[in-house]
Design an enzyme around this catalytic site. Structure first.
Site, PDB file in Angstrom:
ATOM      1  N   GLY A 179      31.518  24.650   6.477  1.00 34.19           N
ATOM      2  CA  GLY A 179      32.241  23.824   7.412  1.00 34.19           C
ATOM      3  C   GLY A 179      33.624  23.465   6.955  1.00 34.19           C
ATOM      4  O   GLY A 179      34.439  22.918   7.706  1.00 34.19           O
ATOM      5  N   VAL A 180      34.124  23.376   5.847  1.00 35.51           N
ATOM      6  CA  VAL A 180      35.501  23.567   5.334  1.00 35.51           C
ATOM      7  C   VAL A 180      36.366  24.474   5.953  1.00 35.51           C
ATOM      8  O   VAL A 180      36.120  25.864   6.303  1.00 35.51           O
ATOM      9  CB  VAL A 180      35.555  23.553   3.769  1.00 35.51           C
ATOM     10  CG1 VAL A 180      37.066  23.655   3.308  1.00 35.51           C
ATOM     11  CG2 VAL A 180      34.693  22.512   3.112  1.00 35.51           C
ATOM     12  N   PRO A 226      43.063  27.857   5.494  1.00 37.55           N
ATOM     13  CA  PRO A 226      44.191  28.419   6.271  1.00 37.55           C
ATOM     14  C   PRO A 226      43.934  30.062   5.998  1.00 37.55           C
ATOM     15  O   PRO A 226      43.836  30.428   4.950  1.00 37.55           O
ATOM     16  CB  PRO A 226      45.550  27.997   5.523  1.00 37.55           C
ATOM     17  CG  PRO A 226      45.206  26.744   5.215  1.00 37.55           C
ATOM     18  CD  PRO A 226      43.791  26.711   4.661  1.00 37.55           C
ATOM     19  N   ALA A 227      43.995  30.746   7.072  1.00 36.85           N
ATOM     20  CA  ALA A 227      43.871  32.231   7.150  1.00 36.85           C
ATOM     21  C   ALA A 227      44.648  32.996   6.041  1.00 36.85           C
ATOM     22  O   ALA A 227      44.356  33.728   5.469  1.00 36.85           O
ATOM     23  CB  ALA A 227      43.879  32.862   8.400  1.00 36.85           C
ATOM     24  N   LEU A 228      45.702  32.519   6.219  1.00 37.87           N
ATOM     25  CA  LEU A 228      46.914  33.338   5.095  1.00 37.87           C
ATOM     26  C   LEU A 228      47.163  32.266   3.942  1.00 37.87           C
ATOM     27  O   LEU A 228      47.499  31.379   4.093  1.00 37.87           O
ATOM     28  CB  LEU A 228      48.086  33.652   5.932  1.00 37.87           C
ATOM     29  CG  LEU A 228      49.146  34.458   5.449  1.00 37.87           C
ATOM     30  CD1 LEU A 228      48.601  35.982   5.640  1.00 37.87           C
ATOM     31  CD2 LEU A 228      50.436  34.419   6.342  1.00 37.87           C
ATOM     32  N   GLY A 229      47.082  33.042   2.733  1.00 38.92           N
ATOM     33  CA  GLY A 229      47.549  32.142   1.743  1.00 38.92           C
ATOM     34  C   GLY A 229      48.558  32.907   1.109  1.00 38.92           C
ATOM     35  O   GLY A 229      49.109  33.937   1.335  1.00 38.92           O
ATOM     36  N   GLY A 270      49.779  34.369  -2.671  1.00 39.70           N
ATOM     37  CA  GLY A 270      49.231  34.619  -4.016  1.00 39.70           C
ATOM     38  C   GLY A 270      50.320  34.631  -5.129  1.00 39.70           C
ATOM     39  O   GLY A 270      51.550  34.985  -4.769  1.00 39.70           O
ATOM     40  N   ASP A 305      46.787  30.594  -3.766  1.00 40.14           N
ATOM     41  CA  ASP A 305      45.886  30.975  -4.716  1.00 40.14           C
ATOM     42  C   ASP A 305      46.372  31.377  -5.784  1.00 40.14           C
ATOM     43  O   ASP A 305      47.323  32.141  -6.208  1.00 40.14           O
ATOM     44  CB  ASP A 305      45.366  32.229  -3.898  1.00 40.14           C
ATOM     45  CG  ASP A 305      44.482  33.010  -4.789  1.00 40.14           C
ATOM     46  OD1 ASP A 305      43.329  32.597  -4.919  1.00 40.14           O
ATOM     47  OD2 ASP A 305      44.825  34.272  -5.041  1.00 40.14           O
ATOM     48  N   TYR A 319      45.700  34.353 -14.688  1.00 44.53           N
ATOM     49  CA  TYR A 319      47.376  34.380 -14.297  1.00 44.53           C
ATOM     50  C   TYR A 319      48.215  33.861 -15.242  1.00 44.53           C
ATOM     51  O   TYR A 319      49.460  34.237 -15.019  1.00 44.53           O
ATOM     52  CB  TYR A 319      47.588  34.389 -12.765  1.00 44.53           C
ATOM     53  CG  TYR A 319      46.788  34.776 -11.493  1.00 44.53           C
ATOM     54  CD1 TYR A 319      45.819  35.986 -12.035  1.00 44.53           C
ATOM     55  CD2 TYR A 319      47.004  34.554 -10.341  1.00 44.53           C
ATOM     56  CE1 TYR A 319      45.065  36.543 -10.928  1.00 44.53           C
ATOM     57  CE2 TYR A 319      46.113  34.866  -9.394  1.00 44.53           C
ATOM     58  CZ  TYR A 319      45.407  36.154  -9.591  1.00 44.53           C
ATOM     59  OH  TYR A 319      44.516  36.809  -8.843  1.00 44.53           O
ATOM     60  N   LYS A 367      40.526  30.587 -10.008  1.00 50.52           N
ATOM     61  CA  LYS A 367      39.554  31.327 -10.352  1.00 50.52           C
ATOM     62  C   LYS A 367      39.101  30.911 -11.769  1.00 50.52           C
ATOM     63  O   LYS A 367      40.059  30.849 -12.574  1.00 50.52           O
ATOM     64  CB  LYS A 367      39.750  32.664 -10.043  1.00 50.52           C
ATOM     65  CG  LYS A 367      40.363  33.172  -8.729  1.00 50.52           C
ATOM     66  CD  LYS A 367      40.653  34.548  -8.803  1.00 50.52           C
ATOM     67  CE  LYS A 367      41.567  34.719  -7.440  1.00 50.52           C
ATOM     68  NZ  LYS A 367      42.874  34.264  -7.381  1.00 50.52           N
ATOM     69  N   HIS A 416      35.876  34.777 -10.872  1.00 50.79           N
ATOM     70  CA  HIS A 416      36.980  35.842 -10.915  1.00 50.79           C
ATOM     71  C   HIS A 416      36.493  37.289 -11.118  1.00 50.79           C
ATOM     72  O   HIS A 416      36.990  38.277 -10.308  1.00 50.79           O
ATOM     73  CB  HIS A 416      38.063  35.639 -12.084  1.00 50.79           C
ATOM     74  CG  HIS A 416      39.147  36.420 -11.749  1.00 50.79           C
ATOM     75  ND1 HIS A 416      40.391  35.883 -12.085  1.00 50.79           N
ATOM     76  CD2 HIS A 416      39.767  37.488 -11.024  1.00 50.79           C
ATOM     77  CE1 HIS A 416      41.560  36.597 -11.823  1.00 50.79           C
ATOM     78  NE2 HIS A 416      41.052  37.612 -11.017  1.00 50.79           N
TER      79      HIS A 416
END
Length: 293
Positions: free
Chosen positions: A10-11, A14-17, A19, A44, A49, A74, A107
């Site tokens: 249910g959270v 946003p479709a576009l992140g 990176g 993200d 990283y 991650k 990851h």
């Protein structure tokens, strides 16, 4: 076209992140600040990283409220385990300068020591139950990894972040994710891995089919590829350090590809993985200590 997707718990995400894979720490602060200024609200990153601290600084400089952002990171394989993974969470939030995460994912599947993977995921379930993370998931899990995980845990992953681009669509895996109610999230969504890492000369950005679709809409090939992901219900995580590219990648919500165009891009699939085979990621080959916060 909706700009957000709803996870299986249910959270909304946003479709576009935006990176930051392979973004040097010294460039990360400005890149994140730029992305947030342009309008991204989903960032993200990952422990491996080694730029979580700079992501946090970019967020602080943006002046945005924490609740206006969707923050995803991650856990690296060195920190897998029922006791180790909550400590990985503490390291992450300490570097990011926040008190909770919107999405925390494993990851790699680490099939060579999968009992550690299961223990790590059970720790994620505990973090979720405690309210320290809003959603949990995985990355680079293939169907056999998902089968092994789901046989041993209680919470179905909300997300599986995987290599998906027009030259490697992973249709079988996308279907498995969908069957389980797992959102597929594309890393290298515009096929950056086809031109960054010793490619064979073919690049998604130069593909004539994608170029033809881009011309028809007065858009760039990158925008067309991101639109392809979004219209097919995937989350996409493009990356760049160039302000003009960061902006270009975000402006994909005001045009629509036809069914024929989507099918033409689907038809470009070569079935060739460009990133590392998930089964090859072992502690012996890829183990690296994640510093304390």
């Amino acid at each position: 076209m909706t700009t957000s997707l709803t996870l299986n718990n249910g959270v909304d995400v946003p479709a576009l992140g935006f990176g930051v894979f392979q973004t040097p720490p010294e460039q990360t602060v400005e890149a994140v600040e730029t992305a947030l200024r342009i309008g991204y609200r989903h960032i993200d990153t990952a422990a491996a990283y080694f730029n979580e601290r700079e992501v946090g600084e970019g967020i602080r400089r943006s002046g945005l409220r924490r609740n206006d952002l969707f923050l995803e990171t991650k856990v690296w394989i060195n920190d897998y385990g029922y006791e180790e993974t909550p400590h990985a969470f503490q390291k992450a939030v300490g570097k990011l300068g926040v008190d909770h995460l919107d999405l925390l994912i494993l990851h790699q599947p680490l099939p060579s020591a999968f009992e550690r993977t299961i223990a790590a995921y059970r720790a994620l379930e505990r973090l979720l139950a405690d309210g320290r993370v809003r959603a949990i998931g995985v990355s680079n899990f293939m169907p056999e990894h998902l089968d092994r995980l789901l046989a041993s845990v209680s919470v179905v992953p909300a997300v599986n972040q995987i290599e998906v681009h027009p030259y490697f669509r992973q249709s079988e895996l996308l279907a498995v994710d969908a069957r389980h109610g797992i959102l597929s999230q594309a890393w290298s969504p515009i096929g950056g891995i086809t031109f960054y890492f010793g490619s064979d000369g073919t690049s998604t950005l130069d593909d004539p089919v994608i170029a033809r679709v881009a011309r028809a809409h007065g858009r760039t090939p990158a925008q067309v590829m991101l639109r392809w992901h979004l219209q097919q219900g995937r989350s996409a995580i493009p990356k760049s350090t160039r302000p003009e590219r960061i902006a270009e990648n975000f402006h994909v919500f005001d045009f629509e590809l036809t069914d024929a165009e989507l099918s033409a891009i689907d038809g470009l699939d070569q079935g060739v993985r460009r990133g590392p085979d998930p089964d090859s990621i072992t502690l012996a080959n890829y183990g690296r200590e994640i510093p304390e916060a």
